[in-house]
Design a protein around this motif. Structure first.
Motif, PDB file in Angstrom:
ATOM      1  N   UNK A   1       0.839  -1.197   0.000  1.00  0.00           N
ATOM      2  CA  UNK A   1       0.000   0.000   0.000  1.00  0.00           C
ATOM      3  C   UNK A   1       0.880   1.256   0.000  1.00  0.00           C
ATOM      4  N   UNK A   2       1.918   1.218   0.840  1.00  0.00           N
ATOM      5  CA  UNK A   2       2.830   2.359   0.957  1.00  0.00           C
ATOM      6  C   UNK A   2       3.446   2.720  -0.386  1.00  0.00           C
ATOM      7  N   UNK A   3       3.956   1.739  -1.126  1.00  0.00           N
ATOM      8  CA  UNK A   3       4.668   2.072  -2.357  1.00  0.00           C
ATOM      9  C   UNK A   3       3.707   2.581  -3.435  1.00  0.00           C
ATOM     10  N   UNK A   4       2.458   2.082  -3.446  1.00  0.00           N
ATOM     11  CA  UNK A   4       1.475   2.628  -4.386  1.00  0.00           C
ATOM     12  C   UNK A   4       1.137   4.070  -4.008  1.00  0.00           C
ATOM     13  N   UNK A   5       0.934   4.319  -2.714  1.00  0.00           N
ATOM     14  CA  UNK A   5       0.676   5.680  -2.271  1.00  0.00           C
ATOM     15  C   UNK A   5       1.835   6.608  -2.627  1.00  0.00           C
ATOM     16  N   UNK A   6       3.070   6.126  -2.455  1.00  0.00           N
ATOM     17  CA  UNK A   6       4.241   6.937  -2.805  1.00  0.00           C
ATOM     18  C   UNK A   6       4.193   7.373  -4.270  1.00  0.00           C
ATOM     19  N   UNK A   7       3.867   6.438  -5.148  1.00  0.00           N
ATOM     20  CA  UNK A   7       3.784   6.763  -6.576  1.00  0.00           C
ATOM     21  C   UNK A   7       2.746   7.842  -6.838  1.00  0.00           C
TER      22      UNK A   7
ATOM     23  N   UNK B   1      16.683   6.743 -10.495  1.00  0.00           N
ATOM     24  CA  UNK B   1      17.675   7.295  -9.576  1.00  0.00           C
ATOM     25  C   UNK B   1      16.997   7.921  -8.365  1.00  0.00           C
ATOM     26  N   UNK B   2      17.689   7.915  -7.220  1.00  0.00           N
ATOM     27  CA  UNK B   2      17.089   8.487  -6.017  1.00  0.00           C
ATOM     28  C   UNK B   2      16.766   9.959  -6.185  1.00  0.00           C
ATOM     29  N   UNK B   3      15.647  10.379  -5.610  1.00  0.00           N
ATOM     30  CA  UNK B   3      15.226  11.770  -5.683  1.00  0.00           C
ATOM     31  C   UNK B   3      15.959  12.596  -4.643  1.00  0.00           C
TER      32      UNK B   3
ATOM     33  N   UNK C   1      11.265  13.712  -1.080  1.00  0.00           N
ATOM     34  CA  UNK C   1      10.814  12.606  -1.920  1.00  0.00           C
ATOM     35  C   UNK C   1      11.821  11.459  -1.954  1.00  0.00           C
ATOM     36  N   UNK C   2      13.021  11.677  -1.412  1.00  0.00           N
ATOM     37  CA  UNK C   2      14.011  10.593  -1.375  1.00  0.00           C
ATOM     38  C   UNK C   2      13.565   9.435  -0.498  1.00  0.00           C
ATOM     39  N   UNK C   3      12.566   9.671   0.365  1.00  0.00           N
ATOM     40  CA  UNK C   3      12.075   8.595   1.228  1.00  0.00           C
ATOM     41  C   UNK C   3      11.007   7.775   0.527  1.00  0.00           C
ATOM     42  N   UNK C   4      10.474   8.295  -0.594  1.00  0.00           N
ATOM     43  CA  UNK C   4       9.382   7.613  -1.282  1.00  0.00           C
ATOM     44  C   UNK C   4       9.893   6.473  -2.149  1.00  0.00           C
ATOM     45  N   UNK C   5       9.132   5.358  -2.173  1.00  0.00           N
ATOM     46  CA  UNK C   5       9.363   4.321  -3.172  1.00  0.00           C
ATOM     47  C   UNK C   5       8.918   4.875  -4.536  1.00  0.00           C
ATOM     48  N   UNK C   6       9.576   4.492  -5.643  1.00  0.00           N
ATOM     49  CA  UNK C   6      10.671   3.526  -5.733  1.00  0.00           C
ATOM     50  C   UNK C   6      12.063   4.150  -5.642  1.00  0.00           C
TER      51      UNK C   6
END
Length: 308
Positions: A50-56, A160-162, A166-171
């Motif tokens: 759920x977390x990674x979908x929310x992050x997107x 690449x990492x943001x 936003x660097x904490x967000x997946x992916x």
């Protein structure tokens, strides 16, 4: 008890065997991080998926389902099922695309947006605890190595990492990218094992027994940090295949010991070379010094997460 049948394994291959191999330790790290984050999500009745979908969606609302799958390198029914449950929870809504009615777009609801204020601090806290004792330069180097491993194993462009929050967000975050390495590595290794009719879980059990034959079932579970019915089921199938045999312990009849058969021993001649092939694929253009740093960082991350 160590079986007299098992000869010493050459050092250049022994380092590949679970639970010592870097691939297995990355998988263990991913599972441990997932479990620790799940504990923090439990009060909200959410899962890491759920977390990674929310992050997107926090980063770009209204994405097509296929775009979310591509971004997360998740495909098929798994994502669809998660979106179904999120819709039932009132976290997202689906709408057909105005230009192409075949496309479903996913939008956040107010309830889904609300979690953007709640969940990132929990993820940040866990990340900071995991990275304790790893210097900023080493973290940056680790991130670069991880990206190259994903490129070596995967077919999709590197995300690449943001920068900033936003660097904490997946992916983008390190945890998700480590999870991606574990998934891609398992998939690639499964391809290499298929000609033998084996799975990566068969491999890790065989690794334990090649190093010490006749272990109790509980000892194998502890060594691999695998417990319960999953291991029992794998041992059942390995016994049916004639790779292992079970015998009651001579001193304690409640204990079952697991012994290699000749067929299980013979696989030691071929399977480590498959593991070596995967390692070489993962570590292409990654120097020995970088591999050493990776190994040390993974061990530190595992130790840190085990304490939080």
């Amino acid at each position: 008890m160590i079986s007299s049948q098992v000869e010493p394994i050459p050092m250049h291959l022994k380092c590949l065997l679970a639970p010592h191999g870097i691939g297995y330790r990355i998988k263990l790290l991913s599972q441990l991080a997932n479990r620790k984050f799940q504990e923090r999500l439990d009060p909200f009745k959410l899962t890491p998926f759920h977390w990674i979908v929310l992050c997107c969606l926090w980063q770009e609302d209204g994405q097509a389902t296929s775009s979310i799958g591509d971004r997360l390198q998740q495909v098929g029914g798994t994502l669809t099922g998660v979106l179904d449950r999120m819709s039932e929870r009132g976290l997202i809504r689906r709408e057909r695309d105005a230009q192409d009615r075949r496309i479903w777009r996913i939008w956040l609801t107010d309830a889904g947006r609300k979690f953007e204020e709640i969940l990132p601090p929990l993820a940040t806290e866990l990340r900071d605890a995991a990275l304790q004792g790893i210097s900023i330069p080493n973290r940056e180097q680790l991130s670069t190595i991880v990206d190259r491993m994903i490129a070596n194993l995967g077919e999709s462009p590197i995300i690449h990492p943001a920068e900033g929050w936003e660097a904490i967000f997946a992916p983008n975050n390190l945890g998700y990218r480590m999870k991606l390495i574990a998934q891609l590595g398992t998939r690639r290794f499964q391809d290499l094992l298929e000609p033998f009719g084996l799975t990566p879980f068969h491999w890790v059990v065989l690794c334990c027994l090649w190093q010490e034959d006749g272990q109790a079932t509980s000892s194998i579970g502890e060594n691999l940090q695998q417990v319960g019915g999953t291991l029992t089921g794998v041992l059942d199938r390995m016994s049916e295949r004639g790779l292992i045999r079970r015998e009651r312990d001579a001193q304690d009849r409640r204990i079952w010991r697991i012994w290699l058969t000749d067929a299980g021993l013979e696989l030691r001649q071929t399977l480590p070379m498959a593991a070596l092939e995967l390692l070489q694929m993962m570590m292409q253009d990654i120097s020995e010094d970088e591999q050493t740093l990776l190994s040390k960082c993974v061990d530190r991350l595992i130790a840190n997460l085990a304490e939080v």
